[in-house]
Write a protein that holds these residues in place. Structure first.
Motif, mmCIF file in Angstrom:
data_model
loop_
_atom_site.group_PDB
_atom_site.id
_atom_site.type_symbol
_atom_site.label_atom_id
_atom_site.label_comp_id
_atom_site.label_asym_id
_atom_site.label_seq_id
_atom_site.Cartn_x
_atom_site.Cartn_y
_atom_site.Cartn_z
ATOM 1 N N ALA A 1 85.850 51.105 -55.288
ATOM 2 C CA ALA A 1 86.241 49.838 -55.364
ATOM 3 C C ALA A 1 86.504 49.257 -56.922
ATOM 4 O O ALA A 1 86.072 50.014 -57.879
ATOM 5 C CB ALA A 1 85.076 48.826 -54.597
ATOM 6 N N ARG A 2 87.183 48.057 -57.100
ATOM 7 C CA ARG A 2 87.341 47.501 -58.355
ATOM 8 C C ARG A 2 85.983 47.328 -58.924
ATOM 9 O O ARG A 2 84.910 47.021 -58.480
ATOM 10 C CB ARG A 2 88.025 46.438 -58.277
ATOM 11 N N SER A 3 86.301 47.238 -60.466
ATOM 12 C CA SER A 3 84.716 46.935 -61.126
ATOM 13 C C SER A 3 84.353 45.445 -60.631
ATOM 14 O O SER A 3 85.196 44.664 -60.622
ATOM 15 C CB SER A 3 85.152 46.892 -62.544
ATOM 16 N N ALA A 10 83.238 44.759 -57.646
ATOM 17 C CA ALA A 10 83.407 44.312 -56.133
ATOM 18 C C ALA A 10 82.053 44.337 -55.472
ATOM 19 O O ALA A 10 81.821 43.768 -54.538
ATOM 20 C CB ALA A 10 84.252 45.345 -55.749
ATOM 21 N N VAL A 34 79.115 42.746 -56.517
ATOM 22 C CA VAL A 34 78.507 41.627 -56.963
ATOM 23 C C VAL A 34 77.744 41.073 -55.914
ATOM 24 O O VAL A 34 76.598 40.669 -55.924
ATOM 25 C CB VAL A 34 79.192 40.781 -57.848
ATOM 26 N N PHE A 35 78.228 40.824 -54.627
ATOM 27 C CA PHE A 35 77.770 40.120 -53.512
ATOM 28 C C PHE A 35 77.022 41.267 -52.737
ATOM 29 O O PHE A 35 76.345 40.823 -51.801
ATOM 30 C CB PHE A 35 78.708 39.395 -52.638
ATOM 31 N N PHE A 36 77.268 42.194 -52.773
ATOM 32 C CA PHE A 36 76.707 43.430 -51.928
ATOM 33 C C PHE A 36 75.128 43.662 -52.683
ATOM 34 O O PHE A 36 74.543 44.285 -51.890
ATOM 35 C CB PHE A 36 77.481 44.614 -51.983
ATOM 36 N N PHE A 52 81.189 53.262 -52.642
ATOM 37 C CA PHE A 52 82.636 52.829 -51.909
ATOM 38 C C PHE A 52 83.435 52.881 -53.195
ATOM 39 O O PHE A 52 83.005 52.312 -54.338
ATOM 40 C CB PHE A 52 82.617 51.486 -51.380
ATOM 41 N N LEU A 67 76.793 53.897 -48.784
ATOM 42 C CA LEU A 67 76.999 52.561 -49.086
ATOM 43 C C LEU A 67 77.021 52.063 -50.708
ATOM 44 O O LEU A 67 77.564 51.195 -50.985
ATOM 45 C CB LEU A 67 75.892 51.568 -48.516
ATOM 46 N N TRP A 96 71.593 42.965 -50.953
ATOM 47 C CA TRP A 96 71.587 44.017 -49.815
ATOM 48 C C TRP A 96 71.297 45.286 -49.971
ATOM 49 O O TRP A 96 70.311 45.734 -49.653
ATOM 50 C CB TRP A 96 73.029 44.035 -48.962
ATOM 51 N N MET A 142 80.826 43.646 -66.968
ATOM 52 C CA MET A 142 81.734 44.053 -65.696
ATOM 53 C C MET A 142 81.372 45.657 -65.515
ATOM 54 O O MET A 142 81.150 46.057 -64.556
ATOM 55 C CB MET A 142 83.115 43.966 -65.808
#
Lengths: 223, 407
Positions: free
Chosen positions: A188-190, A192, A194-196, A186, A183, A199, A139
């Motif tokens: 965010a939670r640990s 978060a 993963v899908f970004f 941001f 970009l 990109w 994580m």
């Protein structure tokens, strides 16, 4: 020729590379001391609970900007001297196609930066594995991945901005660079990101081309 | 250079993408205000849905027919909501609707639960904390280990960071005996040591069977709830309610809501008499008391309120309030036919999402394109089409790129 170019880049960046290696090492040592103290003072159960329930970060808060700082410093140290008195003109006259010259310079910088990030992460993972289970380490790496990519992108943006021959356009490029860098940061939670991440990796690949554009403008004598 | 134009196009696209996200973010900051809904609750005194406006100090309550009630009437007509105030005033009735009440009873029957899509769409570490459900001393104690449950169950001791093989084997054997199939799809628990008691975890196994796993006197307590026989399970939210009536809320893949009732050691899904909702977009809120549950479903277009009998969870009343919208809705509709976000109120994950607001915004894009053409002395058609598609972000992109703007 490539060896000579690498040597030229090393001559320009050896001080900043050593400084960065020192800063990374110091940050690692600080993290080790901090983690050790946390486990001594609070106890392993409390620390694990805080990590799992409150998403407490494993690394100091400021460490997220370190790869970006490294990328920018390396980029500036490599390309600001090239732009002083337009020395890049001489470099581009070396007996190699200009794209290969620029590519070699960039690959050198990216390799140095990647090595710094890779070995720091490796040491960090090996050390933290004695404190945390693999899921927590994984994580942490997912959380740190955008910071590493920010370092690589920041380096390429620094090269893009430095090589740009026109000051007004440099300011525009810097503005674009700063906004795009948001970009990667941001809050965010640990995990978060993963899908970004795909990109952001794509953005790193695309940004690799940007300094070539500035070099081309430089060669064309853009005013 | 060979690829100069292609690289220039990539830079232009980067500026445009960043603009499609950044410009709406700024406009939203300047125009957004949260939705303004009254607090809706069922008045057991009126036997009607009532609306409460806490900002109105004199007449905080009104019923759906428009009658207004002062603070004293509000307290009396909503005894479940205001029983502390009624107790303090010495006005708490002995019976409500024929049922003898005590503050303890009212407290134990009080239910508050909120479902938000982001509670489910969240990154998980895959490590969980299992309390001892029957602790020898008062209160729950944080255990010395955590467990992983994905491909096998393993307890990891926090002090040594090593697998506790003996405990892991004990649980693994019991799981096997009870027919649990790995890999686990998800495990849901409430690892808060301040809760009144512990019901451990509810885990969905590879076959879609919902298992109840907890630790009692150091030994594994594992049961197949068999809820999957009646419900096509999507997710579960555990709630250790005071009266131990049920274990939590079960959501089907079709968006139906159930409570998983505890009846003589058995697990019985009881459906709430409310319509299915979109688990990925809508929010659900339950505020229950001894006699009535007020269930609110918040959708993009408004809120629906369902009043259920707390016994059988059958609906007895319904109310709908339309969303009024904010300045942001109007402005975004006219400025941006679509825009980009990376975060979402419905998910804890970050990734690019395109939001369509309608076709009105293309009128603004067309106007910008007409203005934009005058600004560029080359690639005019490309610039016009680019601005028509990407609007302000596209225009800024073209202006910032030397390859396109007027030299």
């Amino acid at each position: 020729m490539y060896k000579a170019l690498f040597y030229k880049e090393w001559t320009k960046t050896k001080r900043i590379t050593s400084l960065l290696a020192f800063v990374f090492l110091a940050s690692l040592i600080y993290t080790f001391i901090n983690t050790g103290q946390l486990f001594r003072v609070s106890g392993a159960v409390e620390v694990w609970s805080a990590v799992l329930l409150k998403d407490m970060p494993l690394l100091p808060n400021w460490i997220d900007k370190l790869p970006l700082l490294a990328g920018l410093l390396l980029g500036f140290s490599q390309f600001v001297p090239e732009m002083t008195d337009k020395r890049l003109k001489l470099t581009l006259h070396l007996p190699l196609p200009e794209t290969r010259i620029v590519a070699t310079m960039l690959v050198y910088g990216l390799l140095v930066l990647f090595s710094l990030l890779f070995f720091s992460s490796l040491i960090l993972v090996v050390y933290l594995s004695s404190y945390y289970p693999q899921e927590i380490i994984a994580m942490m790496l997912w959380s740190a991945a955008p910071w590493f990519l920010a370092g690589l992108t920041g380096y390429l943006f620094a090269a893009w901005i430095c090589i740009e021959p026109v000051w007004k356009q440099r300011v525009f490029n810097a503005l674009i660079g700063v906004t795009a860098m948001l970009l990667f940061f941001f809050s965010a939670r640990s995990g978060a990101y993963v899908f970004f991440l795909p990109w952001l990796v794509l953005l790193v690949f695309i940004s690799f081309g940007f300094p070539f554009y500035s070099a081309s403008r430089f060669k064309d004598g853009a005013q | 250079m060979k690829y100069k134009n292609i690289i220039s196009l990539f830079i232009l696209l980067l500026i445009t993408v960043v603009g499609l996200w950044g410009i709406p973010v700024l406009v939203k900051k300047a125009t957004y205000s949260p939705d303004d809904y009254p607090f809706v609750y069922f008045s057991s005194g009126l036997k009607k849905i009532a609306l409460i406006d806490y900002k109105n100090k004199e007449f905080p309550m009104s019923d759906i027919d428009g009658n207004k009630y002062n603070t004293a009437a509000f307290d009396t007509l909503m005894p479940f909501l205001n029983f502390r105030q009624l107790m303090s005033d010495g006005r708490l009735p002995e019976k409500i609707e024929g049922i003898e009440i005590t503050p303890q009873l009212l407290r134990s029957k009080s239910v508050v639960y909120k479902y938000m899509p982001k509670y489910v769409d969240v990154p998980v570490t895959g490590l969980y904390i299992l309390f001892e459900s029957m602790p020898k001393r008062v209160g729950l104690k944080m255990p010395d280990d955590v467990f992983r449950m994905k491909d096998k169950i393993e307890f990891i001791d926090a002090k040594t960071n090593q697998v506790n093989q003996e405990k892991s084997d004990r649980f693994a054997k019991e799981l096997q005996k009870r027919g649990y199939t790995f890999p686990t799809q998800w495990a849901i628990g409430n690892p808060n040591p301040r809760k009144p008691y512990d019901e451990g975890y509810f885990c969905l196994d590879a076959k879609g069977e919902l298992f109840h796993i907890k630790m009692v006197n150091g030994r594994p307590f594992i049961r197949n709830t068999e809820a999957s026989k009646t419900v096509d399970i999507a997710s579960f939210a555990i709630q250790e309610v005071s009266d131990k009536r049920y274990y939590g809320y079960l959501f089907s893949k079709q968006g139906e809501t159930y409570i998983l009732e505890s009846t003589d050691g058995k697990y019985t899904p009881v459906k709430l008499d409310i319509p299915a909702f979109d688990l990925k977009k809508d929010q659900l809120m339950i505020m229950g008391n001894l006699l009535y549950w007020t269930v609110q479903i918040a959708k993009e277009e408004g809120r629906d309120y369902y009043i259920l009998n707390s016994d059988d969870l059958k609906s007895i009343d319904h109310h709908h309030i339309d969303r009024t919208g904010s300045k942001w809705d109007t402005v975004s509709k006219w400025l941006f036919p679509y825009f980009l976000t990376f975060d979402s109120p419905d998910s804890e994950f970050l990734y690019p999402r395109i939001h369509f607001t309608g076709f009105y915004g293309f009128a603004a894009h067309a106007l910008l394109a007409a203005i934009g053409v005058a600004l560029f002395n080359r690639r005019r058609l490309f610039s016009a089409v680019f601005i028509l598609i990407f609007g302000v972000a596209g225009l800024i992109g073209l202006l910032l790129q030397p390859n396109y703007r007027k030299q």
